[in-house]
Write a protein that holds these residues in place. Structure first.
Motif, mmCIF file in Angstrom:
data_model
loop_
_atom_site.group_PDB
_atom_site.id
_atom_site.type_symbol
_atom_site.label_atom_id
_atom_site.label_comp_id
_atom_site.label_asym_id
_atom_site.label_seq_id
_atom_site.Cartn_x
_atom_site.Cartn_y
_atom_site.Cartn_z
ATOM 1 N N THR A 47 0.821 -1.216 0.000
ATOM 2 C CA THR A 47 0.000 0.000 0.000
ATOM 3 C C THR A 47 0.852 1.261 0.000
ATOM 4 O OG1 THR A 47 -0.167 -0.009 2.419
ATOM 5 C CG2 THR A 47 -1.917 -1.138 1.183
ATOM 6 N N ALA A 48 2.085 1.152 -0.448
ATOM 7 C CA ALA A 48 2.988 2.303 -0.436
ATOM 8 C C ALA A 48 2.621 3.354 -1.470
ATOM 9 C CB ALA A 48 4.430 1.843 -0.643
ATOM 10 N N GLY A 49 1.654 3.083 -2.310
ATOM 11 C CA GLY A 49 1.252 4.066 -3.305
ATOM 12 C C GLY A 49 1.913 3.788 -4.643
ATOM 13 N N THR A 50 1.326 4.323 -5.682
ATOM 14 C CA THR A 50 1.835 4.057 -7.024
ATOM 15 C C THR A 50 3.219 4.652 -7.230
ATOM 16 O OG1 THR A 50 0.693 6.014 -7.830
ATOM 17 C CG2 THR A 50 -0.462 3.912 -8.055
ATOM 18 N N GLU A 51 3.552 5.710 -6.513
ATOM 19 C CA GLU A 51 4.873 6.314 -6.669
ATOM 20 C C GLU A 51 5.931 5.577 -5.848
ATOM 21 O OE1 GLU A 51 3.013 8.190 -3.120
ATOM 22 O OE2 GLU A 51 2.283 7.768 -5.134
ATOM 23 N N GLY A 52 5.523 4.548 -5.098
ATOM 24 C CA GLY A 52 6.457 3.763 -4.313
ATOM 25 C C GLY A 52 6.901 4.422 -3.030
ATOM 26 N N MET A 53 6.111 5.370 -2.524
ATOM 27 C CA MET A 53 6.457 6.082 -1.302
ATOM 28 C C MET A 53 5.384 5.873 -0.248
ATOM 29 S SD MET A 53 7.509 9.851 -2.619
ATOM 30 C CE MET A 53 8.670 10.131 -3.913
ATOM 31 N N PRO A 125 -8.300 12.065 3.083
ATOM 32 C CA PRO A 125 -8.865 10.772 2.661
ATOM 33 C C PRO A 125 -7.917 9.928 1.818
ATOM 34 C CG PRO A 125 -10.444 12.543 2.317
ATOM 35 C CD PRO A 125 -9.151 13.193 2.713
ATOM 36 N N ASP A 126 -7.097 10.556 0.975
ATOM 37 C CA ASP A 126 -6.180 9.770 0.150
ATOM 38 C C ASP A 126 -5.086 9.128 0.999
ATOM 39 O OD1 ASP A 126 -5.385 12.504 0.469
ATOM 40 O OD2 ASP A 126 -3.866 12.261 -1.093
ATOM 41 N N TRP A 127 -4.712 9.755 2.100
ATOM 42 C CA TRP A 127 -3.718 9.160 3.001
ATOM 43 C C TRP A 127 -4.324 7.994 3.774
ATOM 44 C CZ3 TRP A 127 -1.200 14.058 5.622
ATOM 45 C CH2 TRP A 127 -0.526 14.805 4.643
ATOM 46 N N THR A 128 -5.521 8.196 4.290
ATOM 47 C CA THR A 128 -6.144 7.133 5.077
ATOM 48 C C THR A 128 -6.525 5.946 4.189
ATOM 49 O OG1 THR A 128 -8.296 8.243 4.940
ATOM 50 C CG2 THR A 128 -6.969 8.656 6.908
ATOM 51 N N ALA A 129 -6.895 6.205 2.936
ATOM 52 C CA ALA A 129 -7.248 5.124 2.019
ATOM 53 C C ALA A 129 -6.047 4.204 1.770
ATOM 54 C CB ALA A 129 -7.754 5.696 0.694
ATOM 55 N N ARG A 130 -4.848 4.759 1.846
ATOM 56 C CA ARG A 130 -3.631 3.963 1.652
ATOM 57 C C ARG A 130 -3.170 3.302 2.940
ATOM 58 N NH1 ARG A 130 0.248 8.141 -0.916
ATOM 59 N NH2 ARG A 130 1.710 6.848 0.249
ATOM 60 N N GLY A 131 -3.889 3.533 4.025
ATOM 61 C CA GLY A 131 -3.504 2.936 5.301
ATOM 62 C C GLY A 131 -2.386 3.674 6.000
#
Length: 152
Positions: A47-53, A125-131
């Motif tokens: 769940t690190a995000g598409t940018e890998g961070m 919300p975008d931060w919480t959606a990524r856990g």
């Protein structure tokens, strides 16, 4: 590959305080050069995000500087239950005074910081959606002494 990813950013600030119920020199007004370590993590490596961070360090820096550092850097932090005459006098002079509903020990400051940072994360919300979550805080009061809070 499983596991949990985390990132940590280090912040430094100057702050004065007093611990009036403490039986020792820290009962008097004094200051420290603090070091705050803020660690954020995701629920899983995937769940690190598409940018890998886990989070861009510049976003983490901006959030902590706006919510924590701007409040306490070069401030005098006192328990609001301190002597009313002292508080009144300090408010009349050019003092960056922060009054808290607790004695500003490193441990209590960490609880305040944790609540503040977790609240800032929850508003995105975008931060919480990524856990994304606040994983750990470490506050150095001196170069060799620190308190730590960890999200279990």
């Amino acid at each position: 590959m499983g596991g949990r990813l985390s990132v940590t950013k280090i912040f430094r600030f100057e702050m004065a305080h007093a611990l009036p119920d403490y039986n020792g020199p820290c009962a008097h007004l004094h200051g420290h050069s603090y070091r705050l370590e803020v660690t954020l993590s995701t629920g899983a490596a995937e769940t690190a995000g598409t940018e890998g961070m886990v989070m861009d360090f510049s976003q983490l820096k901006k959030m902590v500087e706006e919510t924590i550092i701007a409040q306490v850097d070069h401030a005098l932090v006192l328990d609001e239950r301190m002597d009313a005459a002292l508080i009144d006098a300090l408010q009349k002079v050019n003092t960056k005074l922060v009054l808290t509903p607790f004695t500003p020990t490193s441990e209590n400051l960490l609880l305040w910081f944790a609540q503040t940072i977790a609240g800032a994360i929850a508003q995105k919300p975008d931060w919480t959606a990524r856990g994304l979550r606040l994983q750990k805080l470490r506050l150095y009061e001196t170069a060799t002494s620190f308190a730590e809070w960890e999200n279990i």
